[in-house]
Design an enzyme around this catalytic site. Structure first.
Site, PDB file in Angstrom:
ATOM      1  N   GLY A  46      18.875  57.679 -18.091  1.00  0.00           N
ATOM      2  CA  GLY A  46      20.199  57.810 -18.696  1.00  0.00           C
ATOM      3  C   GLY A  46      20.179  57.157 -20.060  1.00  0.00           C
ATOM      4  N   GLN A  51      23.404  53.579 -27.638  1.00  0.00           N
ATOM      5  CA  GLN A  51      22.057  53.021 -27.470  1.00  0.00           C
ATOM      6  C   GLN A  51      21.092  53.554 -28.529  1.00  0.00           C
ATOM      7  OE1 GLN A  51      21.913  53.848 -23.002  1.00  0.00           O
ATOM      8  NE2 GLN A  51      20.720  51.969 -23.185  1.00  0.00           N
ATOM      9  N   CYS A  96      18.141  48.700 -17.669  1.00  0.00           N
ATOM     10  CA  CYS A  96      18.804  49.326 -18.809  1.00  0.00           C
ATOM     11  C   CYS A  96      17.831  49.311 -19.987  1.00  0.00           C
ATOM     12  CB  CYS A  96      20.063  48.531 -19.149  1.00  0.00           C
ATOM     13  SG  CYS A  96      20.925  49.120 -20.625  1.00  0.00           S
ATOM     14  N   LEU A  97      17.715  50.419 -20.700  1.00  0.00           N
ATOM     15  CA  LEU A  97      16.780  50.474 -21.830  1.00  0.00           C
ATOM     16  C   LEU A  97      17.183  49.500 -22.941  1.00  0.00           C
ATOM     17  CD1 LEU A  97      16.138  54.336 -22.077  1.00  0.00           C
ATOM     18  CD2 LEU A  97      14.667  52.595 -21.038  1.00  0.00           C
ATOM     19  N   HIS A 138      26.886  53.641 -14.987  1.00  0.00           N
ATOM     20  CA  HIS A 138      26.179  52.736 -15.911  1.00  0.00           C
ATOM     21  C   HIS A 138      26.333  53.239 -17.355  1.00  0.00           C
ATOM     22  CE1 HIS A 138      22.613  50.141 -17.093  1.00  0.00           C
ATOM     23  NE2 HIS A 138      22.691  50.991 -18.112  1.00  0.00           N
ATOM     24  N   GLU A 139      26.140  54.552 -17.540  1.00  0.00           N
ATOM     25  CA  GLU A 139      26.242  55.117 -18.897  1.00  0.00           C
ATOM     26  C   GLU A 139      27.694  55.098 -19.385  1.00  0.00           C
ATOM     27  OE1 GLU A 139      23.591  55.297 -20.441  1.00  0.00           O
ATOM     28  OE2 GLU A 139      22.358  55.180 -18.628  1.00  0.00           O
ATOM     29  N   HIS A 142      28.467  51.870 -20.854  1.00  0.00           N
ATOM     30  CA  HIS A 142      28.022  51.723 -22.251  1.00  0.00           C
ATOM     31  C   HIS A 142      29.123  52.180 -23.211  1.00  0.00           C
ATOM     32  CE1 HIS A 142      23.922  50.322 -22.186  1.00  0.00           C
ATOM     33  NE2 HIS A 142      23.567  51.212 -21.285  1.00  0.00           N
TER      34      HIS A 142
HETATM   35 ZN    ZN Z   1      21.980  50.971 -20.027  1.00  0.00          ZN
END
Ligand code: ZN
Length: 181
Positions: A46, A51, A96-97, A138-139, A142
């Site tokens: 995701g 991001q 998470c990236l 989760h996204e 963000h």
């Molecule tokens: Zn994330």
């Protein structure tokens, strides 16, 4: 397509509420293609637009690389709204990236219903559960400026503090491009 640097903990854009998309034009479509390239390069499932340092309400989810989820197609959600959440919750370890190497147990609703615009500007509504629901939530987080540390209890939050500081200082080993400090 281009692989874009991923914003990390401490970058102010990750704490902002993202701006709705007014028109889905070629620029937005190009951005989405770059987001897919960036997410896949980082082995993510995701990615939200902030991001990659873009202040817009867009995220992508592709859980198909995960065993058992091969049949769930990649999805692009623009201006999404979570319209239903189950009372039942599940605790699962999440990463998470934008928080490289960090893992934490996060409790989230087991199933959800989400409304969003697709890339053809059609309103879509889908139900999601399990890992698919988790990644969407989760996204979505963000896009409202929330990150994993905001979804855990105080004890876990304290335990993550040092790791978060290291991420902020770029004192972490990451095998995909991230933004400069
Ligand atoms: Zn994330």
């Amino acid at each position: 397509m281009a692989i874009l640097p991923i914003t990390v903990y401490g970058d102010p854009i990750l704490r902002k509420k993202a701006v709705p998309v007014k028109q889905i034009d070629d620029e937005i479509i190009g951005l989405i293609q770059n987001m897919f390239a960036t997410m896949r390069n980082a082995n993510g499932i995701g990615l939200a637009a902030n991001q990659v340092d873009i202040d817009k309400q867009i995220f992508i989810v592709d859980v198909s690389p995960v065993e058992g989820y091969e049949k769930i197609k990649p999805v692009v959600m623009i201006n999404p709204e979570i319209i239903l959440q189950s009372d039942e919750t599940v605790i699962m370890e999440e990463g998470c990236l934008s928080l490289p190497n960090l893992r934490a147990d996060v409790e989230r609703p087991e199933s959800i219903k989400v409304r969003y615009l697709d890339t053809d500007e059609n309103v879509q509504e889908i139900e999601a559960d399990d890992l698919f629901a988790r990644v969407i939530l989760h996204e979505y987080d963000h896009l409202i400026g929330k990150l994993i540390p905001d979804r855990v209890n105080e004890e876990i939050k304290q335990a993550l503090k040092e790791e978060l500081q290291q991420i902020k200082n770029r004192e972490v080993k990451v095998d995909y491009p991230i933004t400069a400090k």
